[in-house]
Design a protein around this motif. Structure first.
Motif, PDB file in Angstrom:
ATOM      1  N   THR A   1     -13.650  -3.443  -3.209  1.00  0.00           N
ATOM      2  CA  THR A   1     -12.878  -2.603  -2.291  1.00  0.00           C
ATOM      3  C   THR A   1     -13.746  -1.437  -1.873  1.00  0.00           C
ATOM      4  O   THR A   1     -14.238  -0.686  -2.714  1.00  0.00           O
TER       5      THR A   1
ATOM      6  N   VAL B   1     -14.081   2.065  -0.556  1.00  0.00           N
ATOM      7  CA  VAL B   1     -13.237   3.259  -0.504  1.00  0.00           C
ATOM      8  C   VAL B   1     -13.982   4.371   0.215  1.00  0.00           C
ATOM      9  O   VAL B   1     -15.077   4.763  -0.200  1.00  0.00           O
TER      10      VAL B   1
ATOM     11  N   ILE C   1     -10.640   2.418  -8.914  1.00  0.00           N
ATOM     12  CA  ILE C   1     -11.106   1.671  -7.742  1.00  0.00           C
ATOM     13  C   ILE C   1     -11.256   0.198  -8.113  1.00  0.00           C
ATOM     14  O   ILE C   1     -11.805  -0.144  -9.154  1.00  0.00           O
ATOM     15  N   GLU C   2     -10.757  -0.650  -7.258  1.00  0.00           N
ATOM     16  CA  GLU C   2     -10.798  -2.096  -7.485  1.00  0.00           C
ATOM     17  C   GLU C   2     -12.135  -2.677  -7.032  1.00  0.00           C
ATOM     18  O   GLU C   2     -12.727  -2.213  -6.053  1.00  0.00           O
TER      19      GLU C   2
ATOM     20  N   GLY D   1     -18.545   6.242   1.624  1.00  0.00           N
ATOM     21  CA  GLY D   1     -17.703   5.301   0.906  1.00  0.00           C
ATOM     22  C   GLY D   1     -18.478   4.686  -0.242  1.00  0.00           C
ATOM     23  O   GLY D   1     -19.711   4.674  -0.237  1.00  0.00           O
TER      24      GLY D   1
ATOM     25  N   GLU E   1     -11.284  -5.289   0.910  1.00  0.00           N
ATOM     26  CA  GLU E   1     -10.400  -4.300   1.521  1.00  0.00           C
ATOM     27  C   GLU E   1     -11.180  -3.020   1.804  1.00  0.00           C
ATOM     28  O   GLU E   1     -12.116  -2.694   1.089  1.00  0.00           O
ATOM     29  N   ARG E   2     -10.773  -2.321   2.853  1.00  0.00           N
ATOM     30  CA  ARG E   2     -11.313  -1.005   3.187  1.00  0.00           C
ATOM     31  C   ARG E   2     -10.154  -0.033   3.105  1.00  0.00           C
ATOM     32  O   ARG E   2      -9.144  -0.232   3.785  1.00  0.00           O
ATOM     33  N   ILE E   3     -10.288   0.997   2.273  1.00  0.00           N
ATOM     34  CA  ILE E   3      -9.209   1.976   2.166  1.00  0.00           C
ATOM     35  C   ILE E   3      -9.778   3.387   2.313  1.00  0.00           C
ATOM     36  O   ILE E   3     -10.970   3.609   2.143  1.00  0.00           O
ATOM     37  N   LYS E   4      -8.888   4.322   2.610  1.00  0.00           N
ATOM     38  CA  LYS E   4      -9.263   5.724   2.734  1.00  0.00           C
ATOM     39  C   LYS E   4      -8.566   6.502   1.626  1.00  0.00           C
ATOM     40  O   LYS E   4      -7.411   6.238   1.312  1.00  0.00           O
ATOM     41  N   MET E   5      -9.316   7.459   1.055  1.00  0.00           N
ATOM     42  CA  MET E   5      -8.766   8.314   0.016  1.00  0.00           C
ATOM     43  C   MET E   5      -9.014   9.760   0.424  1.00  0.00           C
ATOM     44  O   MET E   5     -10.128  10.109   0.823  1.00  0.00           O
ATOM     45  N   ASP E   6      -7.986  10.570   0.337  1.00  0.00           N
ATOM     46  CA  ASP E   6      -8.112  11.992   0.645  1.00  0.00           C
ATOM     47  C   ASP E   6      -9.019  12.627  -0.404  1.00  0.00           C
ATOM     48  O   ASP E   6      -8.740  12.564  -1.604  1.00  0.00           O
TER      49      ASP E   6
ATOM     50  N   ASN F   1      -8.831   8.488 -10.374  1.00  0.00           N
ATOM     51  CA  ASN F   1      -8.813   7.684  -9.140  1.00  0.00           C
ATOM     52  C   ASN F   1     -10.101   6.877  -8.980  1.00  0.00           C
ATOM     53  O   ASN F   1     -10.071   5.743  -8.523  1.00  0.00           O
TER      54      ASN F   1
END
Length: 166
Positions: free
Chosen positions: A161, A163, A157-158, A121, A140-145, A153
């Motif tokens: 955050t 990722v 990214i914010e 990440g 925030e914690r997010i997942k991206m394919d 993309n």
């Protein structure tokens, strides 16, 4: 204050593999000893400073707003020399953002696919001190394919955050 990039990798990554990744990608991946950040991570995650200098203000990560900024006001500058200099500077900055984001795209895919690191990440944030002393709040914690990962993309990214690429 400056922009910094952090990398989160699987905690169980061995030193040999980590050194190979460092050599292959050019990243420093300096292990952060920051309890404030570590308390926000999961047990199987480790936090690293991406670059040796820790100042990543020219990175394409999170630079979408700057990358797509309307340059029309520059064209309206009456003095040709100033207008040309500012336009050249703006276009060079855009190219730098694109090149850096492209490098990150390749690096993330290499770490995930070639080195088979289960967790990777990235997070960018404003820094005002060393990576070991920063009070970084992960919003925030997010997942991206990873198959959908693109330069655009990465630029979107914010800040603050985390990722993960799966």
């Amino acid at each position: 204050m400056t922009m910094m990039i952090g990398v989160v990798l699987s905690k169980n990554i061995n030193r040999i593999k980590l050194n190979r990744i460092r050599k292959d990608t050019g990243l420093a991946l300096l292990k952060a000893r920051n309890e404030y950040v570590n308390r926000q991570l999961e047990r199987d995650e480790s936090f690293f400073q991406a670059t040796s200098h820790g100042i990543d203000s020219s990175s394409g990560i999170g630079a979408y707003e700057f990358y797509t900024k309307d340059l029309t006001p520059i064209l309206e500058i009456p003095e040709k020399e100033t207008r040309d200099m500012m336009m050249k500077s703006a276009l060079e900055l855009r190219q730098g953002y694109n090149s850096d984001a492209t490098k990150w795209l390749e690096t993330i895919k290499k770490i995930k696919n070639k080195y088979k690191v289960p967790k990777i990440g990235i997070i960018y944030f404003n820094g005002y001190t060393t990576i070991n002393e920063i009070k970084l709040d992960i919003i925030e914690r997010i997942k991206m394919d990873i198959e959908l990962l693109s330069v655009e993309n990465l630029m979107k990214i914010e800040k603050n955050t985390l990722v993960f690429f799966e």
